[in-house]
Design a protein around this motif. Structure first.
Motif, PDB file in Angstrom:
ATOM      1  N   MET A   7      64.919  88.318  76.700  1.00 43.37           N
ATOM      2  CA  MET A   7      63.802  87.807  76.865  1.00 43.37           C
ATOM      3  C   MET A   7      62.989  89.280  76.529  1.00 43.37           C
ATOM      4  N   VAL A   8      62.023  88.706  75.631  1.00 50.51           N
ATOM      5  CA  VAL A   8      60.609  89.005  74.990  1.00 50.51           C
ATOM      6  C   VAL A   8      59.729  89.561  76.188  1.00 50.51           C
ATOM      7  N   ILE A   9      58.791  89.851  76.547  1.00 51.03           N
ATOM      8  CA  ILE A   9      57.667  89.967  77.577  1.00 51.03           C
ATOM      9  C   ILE A   9      57.094  90.963  77.093  1.00 51.03           C
ATOM     10  N   LEU A  10      55.462  89.668  77.234  1.00 52.74           N
ATOM     11  CA  LEU A  10      54.360  91.309  77.243  1.00 52.74           C
ATOM     12  C   LEU A  10      53.292  91.995  77.786  1.00 52.74           C
ATOM     13  N   SER A  11      53.126  93.124  78.448  1.00 56.77           N
ATOM     14  CA  SER A  11      53.147  93.626  79.083  1.00 56.77           C
ATOM     15  C   SER A  11      51.628  94.929  78.759  1.00 56.77           C
ATOM     16  N   TRP A  12      50.565  94.521  79.842  1.00 57.82           N
ATOM     17  CA  TRP A  12      49.519  95.654  80.147  1.00 57.82           C
ATOM     18  C   TRP A  12      49.960  96.007  81.310  1.00 57.82           C
ATOM     19  N   ALA A  13      50.281  97.063  81.906  1.00 59.24           N
ATOM     20  CA  ALA A  13      50.176  97.613  83.266  1.00 59.24           C
ATOM     21  C   ALA A  13      50.145  97.853  83.342  1.00 59.24           C
ATOM     22  N   LYS A  14      48.391  97.987  83.293  1.00 53.09           N
ATOM     23  CA  LYS A  14      47.175  99.066  83.315  1.00 53.09           C
ATOM     24  C   LYS A  14      46.874  99.661  84.611  1.00 53.09           C
ATOM     25  N   ASN A  15      47.315  98.896  85.722  1.00 52.51           N
ATOM     26  CA  ASN A  15      47.226  99.460  87.074  1.00 52.51           C
ATOM     27  C   ASN A  15      48.884  99.135  87.689  1.00 52.51           C
ATOM     28  N   ASP A  16      49.240  99.010  89.359  1.00 54.64           N
ATOM     29  CA  ASP A  16      50.036  98.902  89.657  1.00 54.64           C
ATOM     30  C   ASP A  16      50.422  98.168  90.366  1.00 54.64           C
ATOM     31  N   GLU A  17      49.291  97.232  90.521  1.00 55.99           N
ATOM     32  CA  GLU A  17      49.654  95.809  90.490  1.00 55.99           C
ATOM     33  C   GLU A  17      50.218  95.353  89.112  1.00 55.99           C
ATOM     34  N   LEU A  18      49.321  95.175  88.147  1.00 51.42           N
ATOM     35  CA  LEU A  18      49.664  94.241  87.048  1.00 51.42           C
ATOM     36  C   LEU A  18      51.245  95.209  86.741  1.00 51.42           C
ATOM     37  N   LYS A  19      51.595  96.177  87.072  1.00 54.21           N
ATOM     38  CA  LYS A  19      53.390  96.548  86.932  1.00 54.21           C
ATOM     39  C   LYS A  19      54.209  95.863  87.586  1.00 54.21           C
ATOM     40  N   LYS A  20      53.571  95.609  88.919  1.00 52.99           N
ATOM     41  CA  LYS A  20      54.402  95.617  89.589  1.00 52.99           C
ATOM     42  C   LYS A  20      54.775  93.611  88.946  1.00 52.99           C
ATOM     43  N   VAL A  21      53.851  93.113  88.944  1.00 56.05           N
ATOM     44  CA  VAL A  21      53.896  91.209  88.351  1.00 56.05           C
ATOM     45  C   VAL A  21      54.834  91.534  87.732  1.00 56.05           C
ATOM     46  N   THR A  22      54.472  92.476  86.672  1.00 55.79           N
ATOM     47  CA  THR A  22      55.511  92.564  85.087  1.00 55.79           C
ATOM     48  C   THR A  22      57.152  92.799  86.116  1.00 55.79           C
ATOM     49  N   GLU A  23      57.541  93.634  86.815  1.00 59.35           N
ATOM     50  CA  GLU A  23      59.031  94.011  87.383  1.00 59.35           C
ATOM     51  C   GLU A  23      59.249  93.072  88.240  1.00 59.35           C
ATOM     52  N   ASP A  24      58.655  92.163  89.325  1.00 66.69           N
ATOM     53  CA  ASP A  24      58.757  91.193  89.811  1.00 66.69           C
ATOM     54  C   ASP A  24      59.450  89.934  89.558  1.00 66.69           C
ATOM     55  N   GLY A  25      59.066  89.739  87.507  1.00 66.37           N
ATOM     56  CA  GLY A  25      58.846  88.746  86.891  1.00 66.37           C
ATOM     57  C   GLY A  25      60.389  88.884  86.253  1.00 66.37           C
ATOM     58  N   ILE A  26      60.812  90.409  85.658  1.00 64.13           N
ATOM     59  CA  ILE A  26      62.064  91.108  86.108  1.00 64.13           C
ATOM     60  C   ILE A  26      62.951  90.977  86.868  1.00 64.13           C
ATOM     61  N   ARG A  27      62.880  90.916  87.543  1.00 63.25           N
ATOM     62  CA  ARG A  27      63.549  90.943  89.013  1.00 63.25           C
ATOM     63  C   ARG A  27      63.793  89.473  89.172  1.00 63.25           C
ATOM     64  N   THR A  28      62.712  88.647  89.430  1.00 60.92           N
ATOM     65  CA  THR A  28      63.665  87.046  89.813  1.00 60.92           C
ATOM     66  C   THR A  28      64.210  86.448  88.245  1.00 60.92           C
ATOM     67  N   CYS A  29      64.180  87.166  87.303  1.00 58.10           N
ATOM     68  CA  CYS A  29      64.801  86.953  86.024  1.00 58.10           C
ATOM     69  C   CYS A  29      66.509  86.930  85.972  1.00 58.10           C
ATOM     70  N   ILE A  30      66.751  88.545  86.516  1.00 57.99           N
ATOM     71  CA  ILE A  30      67.692  88.934  86.844  1.00 57.99           C
ATOM     72  C   ILE A  30      68.658  88.086  87.548  1.00 57.99           C
ATOM     73  N   ILE A  31      68.173  87.955  89.051  1.00 55.26           N
ATOM     74  CA  ILE A  31      68.363  87.112  89.877  1.00 55.26           C
ATOM     75  C   ILE A  31      68.638  85.417  89.727  1.00 55.26           C
ATOM     76  N   SER A  32      68.402  84.777  88.815  1.00 52.91           N
ATOM     77  CA  SER A  32      68.350  83.518  88.578  1.00 52.91           C
ATOM     78  C   SER A  32      69.453  82.664  88.097  1.00 52.91           C
ATOM     79  N   GLU A  33      70.813  84.182  87.420  1.00 55.42           N
ATOM     80  CA  GLU A  33      71.950  84.098  86.614  1.00 55.42           C
ATOM     81  C   GLU A  33      72.861  83.974  87.487  1.00 55.42           C
ATOM     82  N   LYS A  34      73.962  83.856  87.034  1.00 51.38           N
ATOM     83  CA  LYS A  34      75.526  84.403  87.464  1.00 51.38           C
ATOM     84  C   LYS A  34      76.410  84.406  86.042  1.00 51.38           C
ATOM     85  N   ASN A  35      76.304  83.830  85.173  1.00 53.27           N
ATOM     86  CA  ASN A  35      76.513  83.661  83.957  1.00 53.27           C
ATOM     87  C   ASN A  35      76.385  83.743  82.577  1.00 53.27           C
ATOM     88  N   VAL A  36      74.715  83.968  82.773  1.00 56.30           N
ATOM     89  CA  VAL A  36      73.687  84.917  82.085  1.00 56.30           C
ATOM     90  C   VAL A  36      73.381  86.182  82.002  1.00 56.30           C
TER      91      VAL A  36
END
Length: 232
Positions: A7-36
């Motif tokens: 997973m290649v994800i482009l991010s510019w977390a120039k504040n906490d709000e935008l860092k959370k956007v990236t983190e939410d994406g990673i979290r939902t991706c991790i829990i979306s699959e059991k066998n990937v």
């Protein structure tokens, strides 16, 4: 068999709000699959930010920004059969990746795919079981999330770096078309694109006049990039 996806994800977390956007994406991706197994390569512009998740590497490019330039850096870090190049403002629904992998395993000629986006395309209930082939941007091809078999790069070369941001999805579509590589939209794979989180927050928004001027310059770059592709 457990599949792996880089997973290649482009991010510019120039504040906490935008860092959370990236983190939410990673979290939902991790829990979306059991066998990937997902290997995350976060290409981050803010050198003071890092991401503490399993199988996650934060990369800080030293060069000037370019959407495809930065994506290419991340793509080169991994070696999994499957690659997904993504914006950071996404959340992932259950089975999104395995549904595309299943399609690609059954149809190895399909090297490039996009998931369905409810925010852009509406409810997918009338499209389950269907697959739409084409290269139309924001129709079959969604530039914010492109799932690939890694060997597509053996055919198209790296992502074309002739544009900076706007028209990146257009030039990718052109790379596929020129090389006769099919692309499909997979409605039973669902990824949500929350573009309002990035484009319209007070800290990131640009005025319409500046945006239009920038887009005009990018259109020129796109035409030059397309011409170079056709000559190659």
């Amino acid at each position: 068999m457990k599949h792996e996806v880089d997973m290649v994800i482009l991010s510019w977390a120039k504040n906490d709000e935008l860092k959370k956007v990236t983190e939410d994406g990673i979290r939902t991706c991790i829990i979306s699959e059991k066998n990937v197994k997902f290997n995350f390569y976060i290409v981050e512009t803010n050198s003071e930010v890092a991401y503490d998740f399993p199988n996650t590497q934060t990369i800080y490019p030293s060069s000037n920004f370019g959407y495809h330039k930065f994506m290419n850096i991340g793509v080169r870090e991994g070696n999994s059969k499957y690659v997904c190049i993504c914006n950071n403002d996404l959340t992932y629904e259950k089975g999104w990746a395995s549904n595309i992998i299943e399609l690609m395993e059954a149809n190895p000629q399909v090297k490039s795919a996009s998931p369905w986006c409810p925010q852009t395309q509406g409810d997918n209930k009338d499209h389950i079981g269907k697959v739409y082939q084409g290269h139309r941007v924001r129709a079959e091809l969604a530039g914010w999330c492109i799932f690939q078999q890694r060997d597509v790069y053996d055919t198209i070369g790296q992502l074309h770096e002739g544009v900076d941001f706007w028209f990146s999805d257009n030039i990718y579509a052109d790379q596929l078309k020129i090389n006769n590589v099919p692309h499909v939209l997979v409605p039973h794979s669902v990824v949500n694109h929350h573009e309002d989180m990035i484009g319209k927050t007070g800290s990131t928004a640009i005025d319409e006049e500046t945006k239009q001027k920038y887009m005009m310059g990018q259109q020129e770059k796109y035409q030059k990039a397309l011409a170079s592709l056709k000559k190659a």
